[in-house]
Design a protein around this motif. Structure first.
Motif, PDB file in Angstrom:
ATOM      1  N   ALA A  10       0.897  -1.213   0.061  1.00  0.00           N
ATOM      2  CA  ALA A  10       0.080   0.018   0.031  1.00  0.00           C
ATOM      3  C   ALA A  10       0.979   1.175  -0.055  1.00  0.00           C
ATOM      4  N   ALA A  11       1.936   1.159   0.472  1.00  0.00           N
ATOM      5  CA  ALA A  11       3.087   2.408   0.368  1.00  0.00           C
ATOM      6  C   ALA A  11       4.346   2.047   0.383  1.00  0.00           C
ATOM      7  N   THR A  12       4.747   1.552  -0.812  1.00  0.00           N
ATOM      8  CA  THR A  12       6.168   1.313  -1.315  1.00  0.00           C
ATOM      9  C   THR A  12       7.145   2.362  -1.123  1.00  0.00           C
ATOM     10  N   TRP A  13       6.749   3.605  -1.028  1.00  0.00           N
ATOM     11  CA  TRP A  13       7.614   4.847  -0.843  1.00  0.00           C
ATOM     12  C   TRP A  13       7.829   5.041   0.632  1.00  0.00           C
ATOM     13  N   ASP A  14       7.216   4.515   1.469  1.00  0.00           N
ATOM     14  CA  ASP A  14       7.455   4.639   2.852  1.00  0.00           C
ATOM     15  C   ASP A  14       8.760   3.792   3.436  1.00  0.00           C
ATOM     16  N   THR A  15       9.641   4.527   3.849  1.00  0.00           N
ATOM     17  CA  THR A  15      10.916   3.855   4.135  1.00  0.00           C
ATOM     18  C   THR A  15      10.858   3.171   5.780  1.00  0.00           C
ATOM     19  N   GLY A  16      10.023   3.696   6.414  1.00  0.00           N
ATOM     20  CA  GLY A  16       9.792   3.169   7.489  1.00  0.00           C
ATOM     21  C   GLY A  16       9.175   1.464   7.424  1.00  0.00           C
ATOM     22  N   ARG A  17       8.046   1.555   6.721  1.00  0.00           N
ATOM     23  CA  ARG A  17       7.543   0.168   6.259  1.00  0.00           C
ATOM     24  C   ARG A  17       8.702  -0.693   5.543  1.00  0.00           C
ATOM     25  N   ARG A  18       9.497  -0.074   4.839  1.00  0.00           N
ATOM     26  CA  ARG A  18      10.419  -1.177   4.076  1.00  0.00           C
ATOM     27  C   ARG A  18      11.340  -1.442   5.361  1.00  0.00           C
ATOM     28  N   VAL A  19      11.748  -0.666   5.931  1.00  0.00           N
ATOM     29  CA  VAL A  19      12.696  -1.031   7.012  1.00  0.00           C
ATOM     30  C   VAL A  19      11.955  -1.845   8.070  1.00  0.00           C
ATOM     31  N   ASP A  20      10.768  -1.990   8.450  1.00  0.00           N
ATOM     32  CA  ASP A  20      10.175  -2.732   9.109  1.00  0.00           C
ATOM     33  C   ASP A  20       9.749  -4.154   8.466  1.00  0.00           C
ATOM     34  N   GLY A  21       9.800  -3.994   7.217  1.00  0.00           N
ATOM     35  CA  GLY A  21       9.861  -5.381   6.554  1.00  0.00           C
ATOM     36  C   GLY A  21      11.111  -6.253   6.518  1.00  0.00           C
ATOM     37  N   LEU A  22      12.015  -5.448   6.317  1.00  0.00           N
ATOM     38  CA  LEU A  22      13.490  -5.786   6.348  1.00  0.00           C
ATOM     39  C   LEU A  22      13.808  -6.478   7.787  1.00  0.00           C
ATOM     40  N   LEU A  23      13.166  -5.876   8.978  1.00  0.00           N
ATOM     41  CA  LEU A  23      13.571  -6.260  10.143  1.00  0.00           C
ATOM     42  C   LEU A  23      12.887  -7.593  10.590  1.00  0.00           C
ATOM     43  N   LEU A  24      11.590  -7.652  10.058  1.00  0.00           N
ATOM     44  CA  LEU A  24      10.764  -8.814  10.011  1.00  0.00           C
ATOM     45  C   LEU A  24      11.551  -9.852   9.533  1.00  0.00           C
ATOM     46  N   LEU A  25      12.054  -9.717   8.189  1.00  0.00           N
ATOM     47  CA  LEU A  25      12.726 -10.552   7.356  1.00  0.00           C
ATOM     48  C   LEU A  25      14.163 -11.120   8.241  1.00  0.00           C
ATOM     49  N   ILE A  26      14.720 -10.222   8.640  1.00  0.00           N
ATOM     50  CA  ILE A  26      16.011 -10.792   9.396  1.00  0.00           C
ATOM     51  C   ILE A  26      15.618 -11.427  10.913  1.00  0.00           C
ATOM     52  N   THR A  27      14.487 -11.197  11.253  1.00  0.00           N
ATOM     53  CA  THR A  27      14.137 -12.017  12.688  1.00  0.00           C
ATOM     54  C   THR A  27      13.952 -13.339  12.277  1.00  0.00           C
ATOM     55  N   LEU A  28      13.062 -13.513  11.235  1.00  0.00           N
ATOM     56  CA  LEU A  28      12.630 -14.893  10.447  1.00  0.00           C
ATOM     57  C   LEU A  28      13.930 -15.699  10.308  1.00  0.00           C
ATOM     58  N   VAL A  29      14.876 -15.113   9.594  1.00  0.00           N
ATOM     59  CA  VAL A  29      15.974 -15.582   9.148  1.00  0.00           C
ATOM     60  C   VAL A  29      17.030 -16.206  10.390  1.00  0.00           C
ATOM     61  N   ILE A  30      16.870 -15.315  11.429  1.00  0.00           N
ATOM     62  CA  ILE A  30      17.495 -15.663  12.719  1.00  0.00           C
ATOM     63  C   ILE A  30      16.966 -16.853  13.093  1.00  0.00           C
ATOM     64  N   VAL A  31      15.635 -16.921  13.220  1.00  0.00           N
ATOM     65  CA  VAL A  31      15.104 -17.967  13.856  1.00  0.00           C
ATOM     66  C   VAL A  31      15.309 -19.192  13.189  1.00  0.00           C
ATOM     67  N   PHE A  32      15.238 -19.204  11.560  1.00  0.00           N
ATOM     68  CA  PHE A  32      15.355 -20.247  10.889  1.00  0.00           C
ATOM     69  C   PHE A  32      16.801 -20.929  10.950  1.00  0.00           C
ATOM     70  N   PHE A  33      17.885 -19.873  10.737  1.00  0.00           N
ATOM     71  CA  PHE A  33      19.316 -20.454  10.881  1.00  0.00           C
ATOM     72  C   PHE A  33      19.285 -21.147  12.241  1.00  0.00           C
ATOM     73  N   SER A  34      18.954 -20.426  13.510  1.00  0.00           N
ATOM     74  CA  SER A  34      19.223 -21.017  14.737  1.00  0.00           C
ATOM     75  C   SER A  34      18.515 -22.529  14.974  1.00  0.00           C
ATOM     76  N   LEU A  35      17.360 -22.382  14.420  1.00  0.00           N
ATOM     77  CA  LEU A  35      16.738 -23.823  14.586  1.00  0.00           C
ATOM     78  C   LEU A  35      17.519 -24.933  13.475  1.00  0.00           C
ATOM     79  N   PHE A  36      17.887 -24.491  12.490  1.00  0.00           N
ATOM     80  CA  PHE A  36      18.696 -25.273  11.738  1.00  0.00           C
ATOM     81  C   PHE A  36      19.902 -25.826  12.457  1.00  0.00           C
ATOM     82  N   TYR A  37      20.749 -24.790  13.080  1.00  0.00           N
ATOM     83  CA  TYR A  37      21.960 -25.137  13.676  1.00  0.00           C
ATOM     84  C   TYR A  37      21.635 -25.932  14.641  1.00  0.00           C
ATOM     85  N   TYR A  38      20.726 -25.849  15.684  1.00  0.00           N
ATOM     86  CA  TYR A  38      20.541 -26.475  16.938  1.00  0.00           C
ATOM     87  C   TYR A  38      20.119 -27.883  16.428  1.00  0.00           C
ATOM     88  N   LEU A  39      19.241 -28.019  15.397  1.00  0.00           N
ATOM     89  CA  LEU A  39      18.788 -29.516  15.044  1.00  0.00           C
ATOM     90  C   LEU A  39      20.162 -30.205  14.406  1.00  0.00           C
TER      91      LEU A  39
END
Length: 176
Positions: free
Chosen positions: A69-98
């Motif tokens: 809805a607002a691709t121009w909004d930097t704050g929303r883009r940063v929030d999306g990247l932070l969500l992605l980073i969080t999910l990647v951290i969880v994914f790799f952490s679980l992978f390493y643990y397993l």
């Protein structure tokens, strides 16, 4: 009509909720039931895991919709990247643990979920203290994939921030 800008407090709140949901998911994902744990504890763990999954799913759905809805909004883009980073951290952490659970010896110093989370964040931050390290070939390949992914995400985050700063400096309200 353009969507309204999101306040700093809202950004902080959203990102805090993201981290809480990710931690609930990460620490409560049932990777095998310990028979010594009581049924109420198992049920509570399952409820917390479900809350984490539901929260992350809802946050991802909302963030994608808001970004579209607002691709121009930097704050929303940063929030999306932070969500992605969080999910990647969880994914790799679980992978390493397993990986270490199923193939002991792949890592030196990685025994718990917290060790795996610590190693993942240390790798993301490129600090690598050396107290946990990849010893086996599979662990080294996975760590290399994470490092490359992290560099791409960090590069993207820097590009988004640089674009936002440039827009503000050269925009109609810029002083100079």
């Amino acid at each position: 009509m353009a969507p309204r800008r999101i306040s700093k407090r809202t950004h902080l709140w959203r990102n805090s909720v993201t981290i809480v949901c990710a931690l609930l998911f990460y620490y409560c994902v049932p990777l095998g039931w310990d028979l010594g744990v009581s049924l109420p504890v198992q049920v509570m763990t399952l409820v917390l895991f479900t809350a984490g999954v539901t929260g992350l799913g809802w946050l991802a759905y909302r963030r994608v919709g808001q970004y579209l809805a607002a691709t121009w909004d930097t704050g929303r883009r940063v929030d999306g990247l932070l969500l992605l980073i969080t999910l990647v951290i969880v994914f790799f952490s679980l992978f390493y643990y397993l990986l270490e659970q199923r193939q002991p010896g792949q890592f030196d110093g990685l025994e718990t979920r917290t060790d795996a989370l610590y190693y993942t964040v240390a790798t993301l931050g490129t600090v690598g203290f050396g107290d946990v390290s990849a010893a086996g070939q599979v662990a080294r390949i996975a760590s290399t994939v994470q490092i490359v992914f992290d560099l791409v995400v960090i590069g993207t985050l820097l590009a988004v921030m640089t674009t936002a700063i440039t827009r503000r400096m050269t925009g109609p309200n810029a002083t100079g």
